[in-house]
Design an enzyme around this catalytic site. Structure first.
Site, PDB file in Angstrom:
ATOM      1  N   HIS A   1       4.526   7.818  19.707  1.00 23.26           N
ATOM      2  CA  HIS A   1       3.329   7.155  19.208  1.00 23.26           C
ATOM      3  C   HIS A   1       2.709   7.912  18.032  1.00 23.26           C
ATOM      4  CE1 HIS A   1      -0.028   4.439  19.421  1.00 23.26           C
ATOM      5  NE2 HIS A   1       0.464   3.866  20.505  1.00 23.26           N
TER       6      HIS A   1
ATOM      7  N   GLU B   1       6.565   2.703  16.155  1.00 25.19           N
ATOM      8  CA  GLU B   1       7.024   2.950  17.519  1.00 25.19           C
ATOM      9  C   GLU B   1       8.374   2.265  17.712  1.00 25.19           C
ATOM     10  OE1 GLU B   1       3.609   2.065  20.274  1.00 25.19           O
ATOM     11  OE2 GLU B   1       2.613   1.776  18.363  1.00 25.19           O
TER      12      GLU B   1
HETATM   13  C1  GAL Z   1      -0.129   0.727  20.975  1.00 24.85           C
HETATM   14  C2  GAL Z   1      -0.497  -0.585  21.558  1.00 24.85           C
HETATM   15  C3  GAL Z   1      -1.917  -0.814  21.174  1.00 24.85           C
HETATM   16  C4  GAL Z   1      -2.804   0.277  21.726  1.00 24.85           C
HETATM   17  C5  GAL Z   1      -2.235   1.623  21.341  1.00 24.85           C
HETATM   18  C6  GAL Z   1      -2.923   2.767  22.042  1.00 24.85           C
HETATM   19  O1  GAL Z   1       1.223   0.990  21.133  1.00 24.85           O
HETATM   20  O2  GAL Z   1       0.352  -1.604  21.093  1.00 24.85           O
HETATM   21  O3  GAL Z   1      -2.342  -2.071  21.616  1.00 24.85           O
HETATM   22  O4  GAL Z   1      -2.886   0.170  23.116  1.00 24.85           O
HETATM   23  O5  GAL Z   1      -0.896   1.709  21.638  1.00 24.85           O
HETATM   24  O6  GAL Z   1      -4.132   3.063  21.455  1.00 24.85           O
END
Ligand code: GAL
Length: 344
Positions: A175, A310
């Site tokens: 992330h 991601e």
């Molecule tokens: C992403 C997700 C978002 C949010 C984020 C975390 O991967 O798609 O909606 O939850 O992570 O802040």
């Protein structure tokens, strides 16, 4: 390439890898995360990823920034899926309705074991952990490792490997958020983006994929020619408006670590990041925090203050066959690689 270490709080360690070109990657075993990525430009040394200065800050402010996500990245609708004829219920940690990023707390909050490998041309930190059978409702005991390598070619390589003792689901990602201006108060609107993708997955207001694969042609999702993100953010596209930016899976035209699937370029064109991956999709999330962004290194993160790549199989694959599969079997190791390459 030598790896140095320092305390990162709560028993965690920060590992620092620096190559001959002055590119410096800092990662921690807390959540197997990337924390800093310093890139030298003509003017300055620029930190191009979002991250905090200690474990305490991650715990207090945001659990996913730069973290390894698992067991299943993204949302599992209603926290339920069927596998091998059996129905499973996983943690509903997303508004008590759906499973997000494998339930909570998950990979992002664990202290992973770490092993270091140093050589002349590259250095690697190998993080590993055991996820117990039944963790957050997922079947099978899972042994997971994620290796972070910095090369002299200015690549940050992410290699996943996993072994299960039972049929289960696995769809990890990282992330990382990039902001190539190095300034979290500057939105990424002026960054240029290229994505080699003809189709993206539509989502509903709860960010659940609907199953529709939509062509990017004539939409805000067409990045087949590099262009500024701003035009998409300002567009009337229903999918962009639904979440105030991007929070969508793009299906990649040529998933391969020999092929550049995405390129992000800083407004001053001093820094560029290429994404190469064997994953079939990339979820692009543009930090649509709507005023609720965290304070990063002393500055409040602006809306659209970062962008993730991601790499993974698109969320919803347990419901939609044509999204690909995330089922893994005993005796068949899971392996996947993503490379983020810094070019100028
Ligand atoms: C992403 C997700 C978002 C949010 C984020 C975390 O991967 O798609 O909606 O939850 O992570 O802040």
């Amino acid at each position: 390439m030598k790896i140095t270490q320092r305390d990162f709080g709560q028993g965690a360690t920060l590992y620092s890898l620096k190559n001959e070109n002055g590119v410096q990657l800092e990662v921690t075993n807390f959540g197997a995360r990337i924390v800093n990525l310093f890139v030298p430009t003509k003017k300055e040394k620029r930190n191009i990823v979002l991250g905090f200065d200690s474990v305490e800050e991650y715990l207090a402010q945001d659990m996913y920034i730069g973290a390894t996500i698992g067991r299943v990245a993204g949302r599992i609708k209603d926290g339920t899926f069927t596998l091998g004829g059996q129905t499973y219920q996983t943690d509903k940690n997303d508004h008590e309705l759906h499973t997000l990023h494998g339930g909570a707390p998950s990979f992002e909050a664990k202290l992973w074991d770490a092993k270091l490998e140093e050589s002349e041309k590259k250095s690697t930190v190998i993080f590993s952990l055991k996820s117990k059978a039944g963790e957050h409702g997922f079947p099978g005991e899972l042994m997971v490792s994620v290796s972070y390598t910095l090369t002299e070619d200015n690549e940050w390589c992410v290699d996943y490997e996993a072994h299960t003792d039972q049929l289960t689901l696995f769809n990890p990602t990282n992330h990382v958020y990039f902001n190539l201006s190095g300034d979290v108060e500057q939105a990424i609107d002026d960054h240029k983006l290229f994505i080699d993708s003809d189709q993206f997955a539509c989502i509903d207001e709860a960010v659940i994929t609907t199953g529709e694969k939509r062509s990017v042609t004539d939409t805000a999702f067409d990045f087949r020619k590099a262009r500024k993100l701003e035009t998409s953010f300002n567009s009337q596209d229903d999918q962009v408006k639904a979440v105030g930016g991007f929070d969508h899976p793009f299906f990649l035209n040529k998933p391969s670590i020999e092929h550049v699937s995405a390129v992000l370029t800083s407004p001053d064109e001093a820094v560029q990041v290429e994404v190469l991956t064997d994953c079939p999709a990339v979820v692009v999330f543009t930090a649509n925090f709507n005023g609720a962004g965290p304070v990063i290194r002393g500055k409040k993160l602006t809306d659209h203050g970062g962008i993730t790549f991601e790499t993974q199989t698109a969320p919803g694959s347990e419901r939609f066959e044509d999204f690909g599969t995330i089922e893994i079997q005993p005796n068949v190791p899971f392996r996947s690689t993503t490379i983020y390459k810094i070019t100028e």
